[in-house]
Design an enzyme around this catalytic site. Structure first.
Site, PDB file in Angstrom:
ATOM      1  N   ASP A 480      61.437  47.198 -22.883  1.00  0.00           N
ATOM      2  CA  ASP A 480      60.552  48.118 -23.609  1.00  0.00           C
ATOM      3  C   ASP A 480      61.174  49.494 -23.707  1.00  0.00           C
ATOM      4  O   ASP A 480      61.138  50.141 -24.739  1.00  0.00           O
ATOM      5  CB  ASP A 480      59.184  48.195 -22.919  1.00  0.00           C
ATOM      6  CG  ASP A 480      59.287  48.596 -21.437  1.00  0.00           C
ATOM      7  OD1 ASP A 480      60.345  48.377 -20.821  1.00  0.00           O
ATOM      8  OD2 ASP A 480      58.296  49.125 -20.906  1.00  0.00           O
ATOM      9  N   ARG A 484      62.015  55.027 -17.701  1.00  0.00           N
ATOM     10  CA  ARG A 484      61.013  55.209 -16.649  1.00  0.00           C
ATOM     11  C   ARG A 484      60.984  53.993 -15.711  1.00  0.00           C
ATOM     12  O   ARG A 484      61.804  53.079 -15.851  1.00  0.00           O
ATOM     13  CB  ARG A 484      59.638  55.444 -17.283  1.00  0.00           C
ATOM     14  CG  ARG A 484      59.093  54.253 -18.033  1.00  0.00           C
ATOM     15  CD  ARG A 484      57.737  54.586 -18.653  1.00  0.00           C
ATOM     16  NE  ARG A 484      57.227  53.467 -19.401  1.00  0.00           N
ATOM     17  CZ  ARG A 484      56.592  53.581 -20.568  1.00  0.00           C
ATOM     18  NH1 ARG A 484      56.423  54.760 -21.126  1.00  0.00           N
ATOM     19  NH2 ARG A 484      56.124  52.505 -21.171  1.00  0.00           N
ATOM     20  N   ASP A 485      60.044  53.996 -14.790  1.00  0.00           N
ATOM     21  CA  ASP A 485      60.001  52.900 -13.816  1.00  0.00           C
ATOM     22  C   ASP A 485      59.365  51.662 -14.446  1.00  0.00           C
ATOM     23  O   ASP A 485      58.342  51.182 -14.006  1.00  0.00           O
ATOM     24  CB  ASP A 485      59.228  53.331 -12.565  1.00  0.00           C
ATOM     25  CG  ASP A 485      57.852  53.893 -12.897  1.00  0.00           C
ATOM     26  OD1 ASP A 485      57.553  54.050 -14.109  1.00  0.00           O
ATOM     27  OD2 ASP A 485      57.087  54.174 -11.972  1.00  0.00           O
ATOM     28  N   GLU A 486      60.023  51.180 -15.488  1.00  0.00           N
ATOM     29  CA  GLU A 486      59.543  49.991 -16.183  1.00  0.00           C
ATOM     30  C   GLU A 486      60.770  49.173 -16.602  1.00  0.00           C
ATOM     31  O   GLU A 486      61.173  48.282 -15.898  1.00  0.00           O
ATOM     32  CB  GLU A 486      58.675  50.394 -17.378  1.00  0.00           C
ATOM     33  CG  GLU A 486      57.704  49.302 -17.761  1.00  0.00           C
ATOM     34  CD  GLU A 486      56.410  49.829 -18.373  1.00  0.00           C
ATOM     35  OE1 GLU A 486      55.673  49.007 -18.873  1.00  0.00           O
ATOM     36  OE2 GLU A 486      56.151  51.055 -18.356  1.00  0.00           O
ATOM     37  N   ASP A 493      57.059  43.696 -27.425  1.00  0.00           N
ATOM     38  CA  ASP A 493      58.052  44.571 -28.034  1.00  0.00           C
ATOM     39  C   ASP A 493      59.162  43.738 -28.664  1.00  0.00           C
ATOM     40  O   ASP A 493      59.600  43.990 -29.791  1.00  0.00           O
ATOM     41  CB  ASP A 493      58.643  45.519 -26.973  1.00  0.00           C
ATOM     42  CG  ASP A 493      57.566  46.264 -26.189  1.00  0.00           C
ATOM     43  OD1 ASP A 493      56.584  45.614 -25.779  1.00  0.00           O
ATOM     44  OD2 ASP A 493      57.702  47.473 -25.985  1.00  0.00           O
ATOM     45  N   TRP A 546      51.939  39.265 -27.762  1.00  0.00           N
ATOM     46  CA  TRP A 546      52.972  39.346 -26.715  1.00  0.00           C
ATOM     47  C   TRP A 546      53.466  37.922 -26.447  1.00  0.00           C
ATOM     48  O   TRP A 546      54.624  37.608 -26.671  1.00  0.00           O
ATOM     49  CB  TRP A 546      52.399  40.018 -25.451  1.00  0.00           C
ATOM     50  CG  TRP A 546      52.544  41.509 -25.473  1.00  0.00           C
ATOM     51  CD1 TRP A 546      53.378  42.244 -24.695  1.00  0.00           C
ATOM     52  CD2 TRP A 546      51.871  42.447 -26.323  1.00  0.00           C
ATOM     53  NE1 TRP A 546      53.267  43.583 -25.008  1.00  0.00           N
ATOM     54  CE2 TRP A 546      52.345  43.731 -26.005  1.00  0.00           C
ATOM     55  CE3 TRP A 546      50.927  42.347 -27.323  1.00  0.00           C
ATOM     56  CZ2 TRP A 546      51.911  44.882 -26.653  1.00  0.00           C
ATOM     57  CZ3 TRP A 546      50.481  43.492 -27.972  1.00  0.00           C
ATOM     58  CH2 TRP A 546      50.977  44.734 -27.641  1.00  0.00           C
ATOM     59  N   GLU A 760      58.140  55.722 -28.398  1.00  0.00           N
ATOM     60  CA  GLU A 760      57.085  54.770 -28.051  1.00  0.00           C
ATOM     61  C   GLU A 760      55.805  55.049 -28.839  1.00  0.00           C
ATOM     62  O   GLU A 760      55.120  54.141 -29.282  1.00  0.00           O
ATOM     63  CB  GLU A 760      56.785  54.899 -26.557  1.00  0.00           C
ATOM     64  CG  GLU A 760      55.664  54.016 -26.058  1.00  0.00           C
ATOM     65  CD  GLU A 760      55.541  54.062 -24.535  1.00  0.00           C
ATOM     66  OE1 GLU A 760      55.931  55.083 -23.928  1.00  0.00           O
ATOM     67  OE2 GLU A 760      55.053  53.076 -23.954  1.00  0.00           O
ATOM     68  N   HIS A 781      61.976  53.541 -27.373  1.00  0.00           N
ATOM     69  CA  HIS A 781      61.137  52.338 -27.325  1.00  0.00           C
ATOM     70  C   HIS A 781      61.267  51.698 -28.697  1.00  0.00           C
ATOM     71  O   HIS A 781      60.773  52.232 -29.674  1.00  0.00           O
ATOM     72  CB  HIS A 781      59.695  52.803 -27.131  1.00  0.00           C
ATOM     73  CG  HIS A 781      58.957  52.153 -26.029  1.00  0.00           C
ATOM     74  ND1 HIS A 781      59.126  52.514 -24.716  1.00  0.00           N
ATOM     75  CD2 HIS A 781      58.004  51.181 -26.026  1.00  0.00           C
ATOM     76  CE1 HIS A 781      58.295  51.788 -23.968  1.00  0.00           C
ATOM     77  NE2 HIS A 781      57.610  50.969 -24.752  1.00  0.00           N
TER      78      HIS A 781
HETATM   79  C1  BGC Z   1      55.251  48.987 -22.264  1.00  0.00           C
HETATM   80  C2  BGC Z   1      55.064  48.444 -23.640  1.00  0.00           C
HETATM   81  C3  BGC Z   1      54.356  47.155 -23.501  1.00  0.00           C
HETATM   82  C4  BGC Z   1      53.019  47.535 -23.009  1.00  0.00           C
HETATM   83  C5  BGC Z   1      51.988  46.481 -22.996  1.00  0.00           C
HETATM   84  C6  BGC Z   1      53.910  49.293 -21.730  1.00  0.00           C
HETATM   85  O1  BGC Z   1      53.899  49.880 -20.493  1.00  0.00           O
HETATM   86  O2  BGC Z   1      56.100  50.061 -22.220  1.00  0.00           O
HETATM   87  O3  BGC Z   1      56.028  48.609 -24.521  1.00  0.00           O
HETATM   88  O4  BGC Z   1      54.384  46.307 -24.560  1.00  0.00           O
HETATM   89  O5  BGC Z   1      53.054  48.196 -21.779  1.00  0.00           O
HETATM   90  O6  BGC Z   1      50.888  47.027 -23.463  1.00  0.00           O
END
Ligand code: BGC
Length: 912
Positions: A480, A484-486, A493, A546, A760, A781
């Site tokens: 995504d 960040r912490d993801e 996405d 998704w 994003e 994003h």
């Molecule tokens: C992500 C998104 C993802 C979403 C789901 C987010 O935190 O960065 O791109 O699809 O969560 O809603």
């Protein structure tokens, strides 16, 4: 260098002219000269270049040998002349391939007049370790603390080779990241290996040619191990060691000596390890802490005294999860030099890389031993020009480098990556000059396939941002965001962006791998987790749009690459997903509660605006629309795979859901509940409305856009299809209104705000330069970059006619607000190009169709007699020309064509 490539190009042209056509660009399983092929019948592809038009292959001949001279004694397989027009993904059909062996192959082809090409230049593929029994190595685990984050580990071993080496290969993988060394030299240039997969089920190993690194006599091997995705923290919750808490290494070296004998070296308990190296801490989100005073000189060379190192432990794992590397490697792709070095108003020393990029920096620094420099990373500066890191949330994304002192030191991190444009340097000794800091751009090394350019510089910057969004987020899995912490493989996405991604770069191998992880991590009931690999585990489930990546992405890959195997492999996963929804929806055929994220990040008016409605779309309507679409794609996939019953049955599901959709969400006037842009877009795109209702729904959609003064209000799910729906329903000028819109919300608003990647949110940074909520505000994003595929397919007009572009539709829909547009796409058959220019109402349109394909070309808004192709009338050049409405349609074969005619514009500056 340039001169050499120019010379090659001329030689190539001369060769093509001499024979009229030639075969080039051979690949195996979507890769050039791959190592580690384990398919029993690997698929071979080639391209044909022809100096004459209308080249179609009528036959091919393949041969495969264990040497590149194709001598009789080493010949493994000869296909003989085979009548076929197939030149993409043609299966090897010779005798069973041996494990760990290189095979050379070449091909020649015949054209429609039965004229024969020369043999192509040889290509090769090398098999991997085909059987599990081929793995003799033992997992080794250095003594390590498993209760906390630990320094990177180091392992080593010395060995002797008595004879002259003919060839040597390293097969290696790890728990955590590894970097392997032989005699002090880094093996290969792959980064962040072994890559990111659903480790317990699928763990990739890499194959390296190490012939040149070994000596006859004494040798040393060594490896560094970092936490990586395997052991490090992932997800925004405190979550580490998801797949395991122990780092380990598994490797074996196969040596062939010149006398024909072989030797095998393996990782085992004779290796030694330490936890005392210079990488004091390493993590994906947090960066790296490197203490150069703790470097261990020559640790990976012969003669090093490892008496203080501890013997490693040997561990047993079920190796059934081992797989050869399926995707392309992550590599250093580009280097960037700072465009500016400055101090912020508060005095922070900052380097601006000029581009929001992903990777890391290389530092050159001279200073005192023991002194520590901190390097922080940020995507943006705040409205006061200060370094802004709040949107990185819990990721500290920093490097801490402790100098050893003396000469200039060069430092790059190994086991982390950062998403940034700005770099803040705290306690940097001396003057920071552009030569002291270099941005290293890192991503999956996918060949760049597409180019798009037009007369509007803002749209060109948008294309640049889309491409860089892809560079930043196609790092072994489609993430995504990279900062960040993801940084997770968010399925929605990837669903939104996969078609655009396939235009910009060759993503065939990339998605082949990731989709297998999707299938591996899919729940037994068919739900597709939110992220793949599934690190959220119990916090996950499926959300409409998704989970549908499980049907949309394989179908897209099949369309783009003509790769049936990807459909075949993914079919059970596609079916399980649709079946999951079918159970949830039951007889009502309405998927209630199926959309957790809705039309994520759809437009919401700012607080100050009370007059404008937001872009909200009813989630159950979204879920039901995607249910119908996935059932339809599944039915289409079944048709391709000759699963006739499934084809019928899922077409039936589609019809039933369509009926329920109309009953529940569509009024007799064609209004769709909840009257949002995304509602109309999904209904029209997924063919959910009766024919008669479509113009009405289109009209409501365009009215909404007009009411919003040519602004969109869609989120992640509606945005990718918005302009397509408009174009498919005769409203291309409105699509251009949206594309060219510069004010928020629009694609060009971030461009006007100086974006260098896709944001994003539509308003990540507001017009007053303040930011959106730091809790979710990434500036890299790719999802909204999904407009890219409309630019290629509609503005430039490159569209798939038959899967894999075996037949191409070239049908641009120009608009006078853009005076030229051109795109090229490197398909599996070769380059497709389409470019048009409007000059004094004269329309010049050039088209390139690769050999062994055909095309239907549509000349917009003209009549046959008005058009010239390279100065000649159409009838003189083409057999198949017809008038279709306001356009002229021509069926043609390969070659380059230049059409020219005068173009009239009816309404304002738009084409009718
Ligand atoms: C992500 C998104 C993802 C979403 C789901 C987010 O935190 O960065 O791109 O699809 O969560 O809603």
């Amino acid at each position: 260098m340039k001169l050499i490539s120019l010379a090659f190009f001329f030689l190539f042209c001369i060769a093509v002219r001499a024979q009229n056509f030639m075969v080039y660009d051979l690949s195996c399983e979507h890769k050039t000269n791959p190592m580690g092929i384990v398919e029993l019948q690997p698929r071979l592809s080639w391209k044909i270049k022809s100096s004459e038009r209308d080249m179609l292959q009528s036959a091919y001949q393949l041969r495969l040998a264990s040497d590149d001279k194709f001598s009789k004694k080493n010949m493994v397989w000869e296909s003989g002349k085979t009548s076929s027009d197939e030149s993409v993904l043609v299966s090897y059909k010779g005798p069973a391939l041996q494990t760990a062996k290189r095979y050379y192959w070449q091909v020649k082809v015949w054209n429609g007049k039965n004229k024969e090409s020369a043999w192509s230049r040889p290509a090769f593929f090398e098999t991997g370790l085909i059987g599990l029994n081929d793995w003799k190595a033992q997992w080794i685990e250095p003594v390590q603390d498993t209760t906390r984050h630990i320094p990177a580990l180091m392992v080593r071993k010395e060995f002797s080779l008595q004879k002259k080496i003919a060839s040597a290969r390293l097969y290696v993988t790890s728990h955590g990241f590894y970097e392997f060394y032989i005699n002090g030299q880094r093996v290969g240039d792959y980064l962040l290996t072994p890559g990111w997969t659903s480790y317990q089920k699928r763990l990739q190993y890499q194959v390296y040619d190490i012939t040149g690194l070994l000596n006859q006599g004494k040798n040393a091997a060594g490896a560094m191990l970092g936490d990586g995705w395997y052991r490090g923290s992932l997800g925004w919750v405190v979550n580490w060691g998801i797949w395991g808490k122990k780092l380990g290494l598994l490797g074996q070296v196969h040596i062939r000596y010149t006398d024909g004998t072989e030797e095998l070296l393996i990782t085992d308990n004779t290796w030694k390890g330490t936890q005392e190296g210079p990488i004091v801490a390493n993590g994906i989100y947090d960066g790296e802490q490197y203490d150069a005073t703790k470097e261990i000189p020559n640790w990976n060379k012969i003669g090093f005294d490892d008496a203080s190192w501890k013997s490693v432990q040997v561990a047993t794992y079920d190796n059934s999860n081992l797989i050869a590397m399926e995707t392309v490697p992550v590599r250093k792709i580009k280097e960037l030099t700072p465009v500016k070095i400055f101090r912020t108003p508060k005095g922070t020393l900052v380097a601006d890389m000029g581009q929001n990029m992903v990777g890391w920096v290389r530092l050159k620094v001279k200073g005192n031993a023991g002194q520590t420099i901190t390097v922080r990373h940020a995507e943006v500066l705040d409205k006061f020009g200060e370094f802004y890191t709040k949107n990185l949330r819990g990721a500290s994304a920093s490097l801490h480098y402790t100098l050893k002192g003396g000469e200039t030191e060069t430092y790059e991190p190994r086991f982390t990556f950062m998403g940034f444009r700005y770099v803040a340097l705290d306690s940097f000794p001396g003057e920071l000059s552009p030569s002291s800091i270099t941005g290293i751009v890192v991503h999956s090394d996918m060949p760049v396939n597409g180019t798009f350019a037009c007369s509007d510089s803002l749209v060109n910057q948008l294309q640049h941002n889309i491409e860089w969004g892809q560079r930043g987020n196609f790092l072994d899995v489609p993430t995504d965001c990279p900062q960040r912490d993801e940084r997770l493989g968010w399925t929605g996405d990837a669903q939104a962006f996969c078609r655009t991604a396939a235009f910009n770069m060759d993503v065939s191998a990339f998605f082949t791998k990731w989709l297998k992880d999707l299938a591996a991590d899919q729940y037994p009931d068919g739900q597709v987790p939110f992220v793949i690999p599934d690190v959220l585990k119990n916090n996950s489930g499926t959300s409409a749009g998704w989970g549908d990546v499980s049907t949309i992405a394989p179908w897209t890959m099949y369309q783009v690459y003509g790769d049936k195997k990807i459909l075949e492999t993914q079919y059970p996963s596609m079916k399980a997903y649709v079946e999951y929804i079918r159970k949830k929806a039951g007889d009502s055929s309405i998927w209630k509660g199926g959309s957790v994220f809705g039309d994520w990040l759809y437009y919401k008016p700012r607080m100050e605006s009370h007059t404008e409605p937001d872009g909200y779309t009813n989630p159950d309507m979204i879920a039901t629309a995607f249910y119908a679409y996935s059932a339809k794609l599944l039915s289409q996939a079944a048709a391709v795979l000759n699963k006739t019953e499934d084809e019928k049955s899922y077409q039936g599901v589609f019809e039933k859901v369509k009926e329920a959709f109309n009953k529940n969400y569509v009024t007799s006037e064609g209004r769709i509940f909840s009257d949002s842009q995304t509602g109309y877009v999904l209904a029209l795109m997924f063919d959910l409305l009766p024919q008669a209702m479509q113009p009405k729904a289109t009209a409501y959609l365009t009215e909404d856009i007009k009411r919003r003064r040519n602004h969109l209000s869609t989120g992640f799910l509606g945005t990718p299809y918005l302009c397509h729906v408009l174009s498919q329903h005769g409203q291309t000028p409105v699509a251009y209104d949206l594309l060219l819109q510069q004010s928020f919300p629009s694609w060009l608003y971030p461009v006007k705000m100086g974006a260098t990647t896709i944001w994003e949110r539509w308003d990540g940074q507001k017009t007053d330069s303040t930011f959106q909520d730091a809790g979710m505000n990434s500036f890299n994003h790719y999802a909204y970059g999904a407009i890219g595929d409309w630019m290629y397919r509609v503005v430039a007009g490159i569209e798939i006619g038959k899967p894999g572009y075996k037949h191409i539709l070239i049908q641009p829909q120009p608009d006078k607000r853009i005076s030229f547009a051109k795109a090229s796409y490197e398909s599996s058959y070769g380059t497709i190009a389409s470019g048009w220019e409007i000059k004094d109402n004269n329309f010049v349109f050039s088209v390139t169709v690769p050999a062994n394909t055909t095309a239907t070309v549509q000349l917009p808004n003209t009549e046959t007699e008005k058009v010239k192709e390279s100065g000649k009338s159409l009838q003189a050049v083409f057999k198949d020309v017809k008038q279709v409405g306001k356009n002229v349609q021509i069926e043609l074969g390969s070659g380059t064509y230049i059409f020219e005619y005068s173009l009239s514009f009816t309404e304002k500056n738009l084409l009718p």
